[in-house]
Design an enzyme around this catalytic site. Structure first.
Site, PDB file in Angstrom:
ATOM      1  N   THR A  75      22.172  11.180  26.385  1.00 43.93           N
ATOM      2  CA  THR A  75      23.147  12.010  26.556  1.00 43.93           C
ATOM      3  C   THR A  75      24.382  11.159  25.821  1.00 43.93           C
ATOM      4  O   THR A  75      25.203  11.950  25.034  1.00 43.93           O
ATOM      5  CB  THR A  75      23.744  12.238  27.835  1.00 43.93           C
ATOM      6  OG1 THR A  75      22.746  13.072  28.406  1.00 43.93           O
ATOM      7  CG2 THR A  75      25.186  13.154  27.998  1.00 43.93           C
ATOM      8  N   LYS A 157      29.914  15.650  33.443  1.00 43.68           N
ATOM      9  CA  LYS A 157      29.347  14.079  33.036  1.00 43.68           C
ATOM     10  C   LYS A 157      30.462  13.572  32.432  1.00 43.68           C
ATOM     11  O   LYS A 157      30.955  14.259  31.565  1.00 43.68           O
ATOM     12  CB  LYS A 157      28.366  14.032  32.249  1.00 43.68           C
ATOM     13  CG  LYS A 157      26.819  14.337  32.837  1.00 43.68           C
ATOM     14  CD  LYS A 157      25.806  14.081  31.975  1.00 43.68           C
ATOM     15  CE  LYS A 157      24.467  14.426  32.494  1.00 43.68           C
ATOM     16  NZ  LYS A 157      23.499  14.235  31.522  1.00 43.68           N
ATOM     17  N   ARG A 159      30.912  11.065  30.288  1.00 42.57           N
ATOM     18  CA  ARG A 159      30.503  10.764  28.633  1.00 42.57           C
ATOM     19  C   ARG A 159      30.381  12.048  28.146  1.00 42.57           C
ATOM     20  O   ARG A 159      30.663  11.996  26.723  1.00 42.57           O
ATOM     21  CB  ARG A 159      29.130  10.021  28.715  1.00 42.57           C
ATOM     22  CG  ARG A 159      27.892  10.564  29.237  1.00 42.57           C
ATOM     23  CD  ARG A 159      26.668   9.378  29.202  1.00 42.57           C
ATOM     24  NE  ARG A 159      25.712   9.999  29.777  1.00 42.57           N
ATOM     25  CZ  ARG A 159      25.192   9.960  31.311  1.00 42.57           C
ATOM     26  NH1 ARG A 159      26.154   9.763  32.082  1.00 42.57           N
ATOM     27  NH2 ARG A 159      24.132  10.490  31.617  1.00 42.57           N
ATOM     28  N   HIS A 304      15.605  17.545  34.574  1.00 40.95           N
ATOM     29  CA  HIS A 304      15.041  16.069  34.989  1.00 40.95           C
ATOM     30  C   HIS A 304      14.290  16.455  36.316  1.00 40.95           C
ATOM     31  O   HIS A 304      13.250  15.873  36.711  1.00 40.95           O
ATOM     32  CB  HIS A 304      16.078  15.230  35.268  1.00 40.95           C
ATOM     33  CG  HIS A 304      16.821  14.364  34.031  1.00 40.95           C
ATOM     34  ND1 HIS A 304      15.786  13.770  33.350  1.00 40.95           N
ATOM     35  CD2 HIS A 304      17.558  14.576  33.298  1.00 40.95           C
ATOM     36  CE1 HIS A 304      16.224  12.987  32.308  1.00 40.95           C
ATOM     37  NE2 HIS A 304      17.430  13.831  32.061  1.00 40.95           N
TER      38      HIS A 304
HETATM   39 ZN    ZN Z   1      21.864  14.732  27.926  1.00 42.54          ZN
HETATM   40 ZN    ZN Z   2      18.955  13.590  30.587  1.00 44.93          ZN
END
Ligand code: ZN
Ligand code: ZN
Ligand code: ZN
Length: 540
Positions: A75, A157, A159, A304
């Site tokens: 990511t 997220k 990031r 995931h």
């Molecule tokens: Zn990602």
């Molecule tokens: Zn991931």
């Protein structure tokens, strides 16, 4: 008279600046869908509505053979590469977390001890883009308009918000799981804007977590996924099955607000805060092009947990399609369809759950990283005497204790060579490389070249290895990513709106081409280390 002349000149300068802005979009909307594989577009096509993904493809341009040009496909590097138009070799974001050789510690790609959280009392806001060492397309836009362009980054997220927004952004905001609200860091501001404080007070997270997660359509109509409760899905709890409906109220008692990230509603609140940002910051309302960078992360958490052929994954994409439609309609209304340039891509793909592949007799496997680490330590002690020869093993790279070898006058490149031969013998390892070769040679063959694009001379390790196709270091359920292979590198690349023609192409394009194309469209400089080229075929 002098004064009048001055005023006249000032007027002319302003007029020229405005004139130059006229031939530009009012807003660029960059959309990243975290972990979106290229094949999802086709697999779910019949189930998408007309206003989301289909609107982009039916009216815009699709580069159908669009790949990442480096590994590791994670990511942090993904978002940095999309927006800097180059790869980790040059922008320096070599992983999400990596071993910092200088300070001898693990560091996080967006972590920054020097700044503070704004909007909550947790440490989730101690973040900035300071580890990304090249400029982004968003930075270049800021430079081109003497800071008049407004640049905002949004993602669950940190990031996913921070790296796209770049170094000179007005604001990046992300989700704080401890409060269920959106926060930022003192890198950008000392106080959240009032519209965001109001949004945070609306209880949007609680509202979604009060309901069940049911399938959007009758469960029997999900034909492009495996049956629910397949052995390849991960459950929330040991004694429960990964099946619809999910009682979010009950689950959130245990998992807190962070639970929303693993549901499609994590994307919905991202879309809702993006709408609030457009309104609150009056984006696209003046002649200077603004840039909204939105990254939808829930798709990654869901992938995931459940894998690439799960009902939960399909449902998450069908709901994201609705969220996109709502966002597009809102922007149509607020700014006008003809004034906005959109692009949509992903930060990496994902592997088909290896256990499922094994059941289909397609080669795949699970790699034991712990075994490798122990083996490496033993091997070096057997060869060079008992010692602390390894500082760290992470992201398929070994970081040697360079000073220990130097002290004993042992050639580091000899050690690298021996160790890379040793690692190659492991079951599941496909290729090994030495850091010395990474710095001195120029690799041309696809997978070696990809690894080299991901290799930063100063930050990366001393011995590198890749696994065989469809091998991962991961649990038996759900999926992951990070490899050099097509399932991780092949992602959607959709363009839509301002000056974009309609069509599609299978001519190879790469992630670095995105920033180069936007620069060409906006007539501004490419990011300083950009290695891509404009994709001319999509220009009107
Ligand atoms: Zn990602
Ligand atoms: Zn991931
Ligand atoms: Zn399921």
């Amino acid at each position: 008279m002098k004064r009048i002349l001055c005023l006249f000149l000032l007027f002319m300068v302003c007029f020229k600046v405005l004139e130059a802005q006229e031939n530009k979009p009012k807003l660029v909307v960059g959309i990243v869908v975290d972990q979106m594989r290229y094949d999802y577009i086709n697999r779910y096509w019949d189930r998408f509505g007309d206003g989301g993904f289909k609107r982009m493809i039916n009216e815009g341009f699709s580069n159908e053979n669009h790949h990442f040009n480096y590994a590791p496909t994670y990511t942090g590097p993904g978002h940095a590469s999309i927006y800097t138009g180059t790869s980790p070799a040059n922008h320096g974001i070599i992983a999400n977390d990596w071993y910092d050789k200088e300070n001898k510690e693990m560091v996080y790609c967006a972590g920054d001890k020097a700044v503070n959280t704004i909007g909550s009392s947790s440490s989730a806001g101690k973040m900035s883009p300071h580890r990304m060492i090249s400029s982004t397309i968003t930075d270049e836009l800021k430079l081109a308009t003497m800071r008049r362009s407004k640049i905002i980054g949004i993602s669950l997220k940190d990031r996913g918000a921070i790296l796209p927004a770049g170094h000179a952004a007005d604001l990046a905001m992300w989700f704080d799981s401890s409060t269920g609200t959106w926060i930022s860091s003192s890198y950008y501001t000392q106080r959240l804007p009032s519209w965001l404080r109001a949004f945070n007070k609306s209880g949007h997270t609680q509202k979604h977590l009060a309901n069940n997660w049911e399938t959007l359509y009758p469960i029997g109509s999900y034909k492009m996924s495996l049956r629910d409760n397949s052995p390849y899905e991960g459950a929330f709890e040991e004694n429960s099955d990964p099946v619809f409906p999910y009682d979010l109220k009950k689950l959130s008692e245990k998992y807190g607000f962070g639970l929303i990230k693993s549901t499609p509603f994590g994307n919905t609140i991202t879309k809702d805060v993006a709408k609030a940002a457009i309104k609150g910051e009056q984006m696209g309302q003046d002649p200077f092009t603004d840039f909204l960078a939105v990254s939808f992360s829930a798709t990654d958490y869901v992938g995931h947990q459940y894998g690439t052929y799960a009902l939960e994954t399909e449902d998450t994409y069908l709901r994201l399609d609705k969220d996109l439609e709502d966002l597009f309609n809102y922007i149509d209304k607020e700014i006008g369809n003809e004034n906005v340039l959109y692009f949509l891509t992903a930060d990496h793909g994902a592997v088909v759950v290896p256990a499922y592949l094994q059941d289909m007799k397609i080669p795949s496997g699970y790699f034991n990283g712990g075994e490798l680490k122990a083996g490496v330590k033993n091997f070096l002690s057997e060869n060079y005497g008992v010692g602390n020869w390894v500082e760290n093993v992470s992201n398929s790279q070994v970081f040697l204790n360079r000073s220990a070898f130097q002290e004993k006058n042992i050639s580091l490149s000899d050690v690298e060579k021996k160790l890379s031969d040793y690692i190659l013998a492991f079951d599941g390892v496909a290729q090994t490389f030495t850091g010395t070769d990474m710095r001195r040679l120029e690799y041309r063959k696809r997978f070696a070249a990809l690894l080299q694009n991901g290799y930063n001379n100063k930050r990366s390790g001393d011995v590198l290895y890749t696994l065989q196709p469809a091998w991962t270091s991961y649990g038996m359920t759900g999926t992951t990513h990070g490899s050099v292979y097509n399932y991780d590198t092949h992602v959607p690349m959709l363009w839509y709106g301002w000056k974009i023609t309609h069509g599609s192409s299978v001519v190879a394009t790469g992630i670095p081409d995105i920033a180069a194309t936007i620069a060409a469209l906006l007539h501004i400089n490419r990011p300083n280390a950009c290695t891509g080229e404009p994709i001319e075929m999509l220009l009107k």
